[in-house]
Design an enzyme around this catalytic site. Structure first.
Site, PDB file in Angstrom:
ATOM      1  N   GLU A   1      -4.906  -8.992   0.379  1.00  0.00           N
ATOM      2  CA  GLU A   1      -5.417  -8.517   1.621  1.00  0.00           C
ATOM      3  C   GLU A   1      -6.830  -8.111   1.265  1.00  0.00           C
ATOM      4  O   GLU A   1      -7.293  -7.114   0.632  1.00  0.00           O
ATOM      5  CB  GLU A   1      -4.664  -7.282   2.183  1.00  0.00           C
TER       6      GLU A   1
ATOM      7  N   GLU B   1       0.695  -1.153   0.145  1.00  0.00           N
ATOM      8  CA  GLU B   1      -0.061   0.013  -0.020  1.00  0.00           C
ATOM      9  C   GLU B   1       0.697   1.228   0.128  1.00  0.00           C
ATOM     10  O   GLU B   1       0.592   2.155   0.631  1.00  0.00           O
ATOM     11  CB  GLU B   1      -0.980   0.067   1.190  1.00  0.00           C
TER      12      GLU B   1
END
Ligand code: AHR
Length: 509
Positions: free
Chosen positions: A284, A170
């Site tokens: 995720e 991220e």
């Protein structure tokens, strides 16, 4: 009125990768320390791992485990977590001290005990391309160079053979330590990919992406040659600051177009003629985001009661109901349907926090989502076949944003096995207060073949499992032999696997 579902096993869509049933574990709260790794625990083995948790992971055949983070990794330096003189470090992402007693070698041991592939996520926040490639040296080179020799010195003669690596986590996010701009990211992934592939050309590399054109185009233009996967993440019920969880109905609304991100990324890969080379790693995902107030914010919590103690709320098992089970099943069915482009997915996390497993010093709890993985991994086929119905009733639900939307009340997925007889359908009934009746039609009816239903529903939509409480467990119904127009009853708020002619011992029994 029964809903008729047509199934045609001769129309095959594809074979799903077993890696879509993968999991994730992070150095956050009680996932590693006081979780899977608890050397003081009487339930731990000689290496400090909780054997009860490992047995539960083996039962759902965890195929791959992503580690060490998540946000944690963006200031984590792997070299401080191997060898004899390990130094505790202050984890700037989660603002706690990490003793560094659980590092690369412990992670590899854990994966060997579970029997799964290790999937390492590298530090692309404060880390460098060189540090990432040194990690590949340590794990995958036989003996060449200082790092492989260091591994051998640490007692691991044979390479760890880590095939799957993710470059960063991220790094597009303002909350991430060492976040990057799209331009910076494309260049860093390119150089990191180059160095990692120079160490191990067979390493499979992913890189942090998201359904965003500008970010992905920069990434793919600069580094498309070096990567094999793009990583995307999604949590639907976002509650990092306030733990006000979505209701059952609102969770059903989240199942609408659950694979929107996959479609967006598929489109771009296709447009850039990379869809045959690069696959999607949905590494995720979970219905509920983790609750951790006052850390992903500019203004940081001052007192531990503001940012550490609230994390214990994640452990309240009453939060994980049939809503979580039905959302999780809907996601797994969608990933099966997208098996041409999604080759890997990691439920986040596997243990504690929002995981499918909960542990305390006495033992474990199998939360509602755990049984969904058991049903999909052990009762469903691996080959996606054609199924459709023109009669699926819809239902009106209120989204958490207050908007009323209409969704289909049944989710249908049909499968068969590459190497075994039979057909298995995953059918999800999202109605909270009504059962549904279905019939199954085939161009070549499997007349006389035995029909069995395995499912979970709980007594109520908000049923849950807890210490000494088991409201959600897999039930089995023998429905006799298949006949045309036989009616099958689906309980309200239920996840069902219907097997026809699958007279083979079930892996789970
Ligand atoms: O809330 C957990 C965090 O969610 C993970 O560490 C990160 O990767 C994601 O933003």
């Amino acid at each position: 009125m029964a809903v008729n579902i047509e199934v045609n096993e001769n129309r095959r869509y594809g074979i799903r990768s077993p890696l879509i049933y993968g999991h994730f574990i992070e150095h956050f709260h009680r996932q590693i320390y006081d979780g899977i790794y608890d050397p003081e625990s009487p339930l731990a083995d000689e290496d400090g791992f909780r054997t009860d948790i490992i047995e539960a992971m083996k039962k759902i055949k965890v195929p791959i485990l992503r580690w060490p983070g998540g946000c944690f990794v963006s200031s984590y330096h792997w070299k401080e977590g191997v060898g004899d003189n390990r130094k505790p470090f202050f984890d700037k992402a989660w603002r706690v001290e990490d003793p560094n007693t659980f590092g690369t070698d412990e992670f590899i041991k854990l994966c060997q005990k579970i029997g799964c592939e290790p999937y390492i996520c590298t530090n692309a926040g404060t880390g460098t391309a060189e540090e990432m490639s040194d990690w590949v040296e340590y794990c995958n080179l036989d003996h060449e160079g200082q790092y492989a020799k260091w591994r051998i010195q640490n007692g691991f003669r044979d390479p760890h053979n880590v095939k799957y690596w993710s470059i960063g986590n991220e790094n597009y996010g303002s909350w991430e330590i060492g976040a990057k701009s799209a331009e910076e990211w494309g260049r860093l992934v390119r150089e990191a990919g180059k160095m990692m592939k120079h160490v191990d050309p067979q390493a499979e590399l992913s890189a942090a992406a998201l359904p965003n054109i500008e970010w992905n185009i920069n990434l793919l233009k600069n580094a498309g040659e070096f990567i094999d996967w793009v990583s995307i993440h999604e949590y639907w019920d976002m509650v990092p600051e306030k733990n006000d969880l979505a209701t059952y109905e609102q969770c059903m609304a989240f199942t609408k177009h659950i694979d929107h991100a996959v479609e967006e990324v598929r489109g771009l890969l296709k447009a850039m003629k990379l869809d045959k080379k690069i696959k999607i790693a949905f590494d995720e995902w979970n219905l509920r985001s983790w609750h951790h107030p006052n850390v992903h914010t500019i203004k940081q919590g001052i007192h531990k009661k503001d940012y550490i103690d609230p994390r214990d709320k994640n452990d309240d098992n009453s939060q994980y109901t049939m809503a979580d089970a039905i959302f999780t099943a809907s996601f797994l069915s969608a990933m099966n349907r997208n098996c041409d482009i999604v080759g890997l997915a990691n439920f986040a996390p596997i243990l504690n926090t929002r995981g499918c497993l909960y542990s305390n010093s006495e033992g474990i709890v199998l939360r509602s989502t755990y049984h969904v993985f058991d049903l999909y991994v052990n009762y469903l086929g691996d080959t996606i076949i054609d199924s459709w119905s023109e009669e699926v009733p819809t239902m009106k639900v209120n989204h958490k944003n207050g908007v009323e939307i209409e969704i289909e009340s049944l989710d249908i997925l049909a499968t068969k096995w590459i190497d075994k007889p039979g057909i298995a359908l995953a059918i999800i009934n999202k109605l909270s207060d009504e059962g549904q009746t279905i019939t199954l039609s085939f161009p070549f009816p499997p007349t006389g073949k035995s029909v069995s239903l395995y499912g979970i529903s709980g007594e109520a939509p908000d049923s849950y499992n807890d210490v000494g409480k088991n409201e959600i467990t897999i039930f089995k119904e023998d429905l006799g032999d298949y006949s045309k127009n036989m009616e099958i009853q689906l309980k309200s708020h239920s996840v069902n696997i219907i097997q026809i002619g699958a007279r083979h011992p079930l892996n789970s029994e």
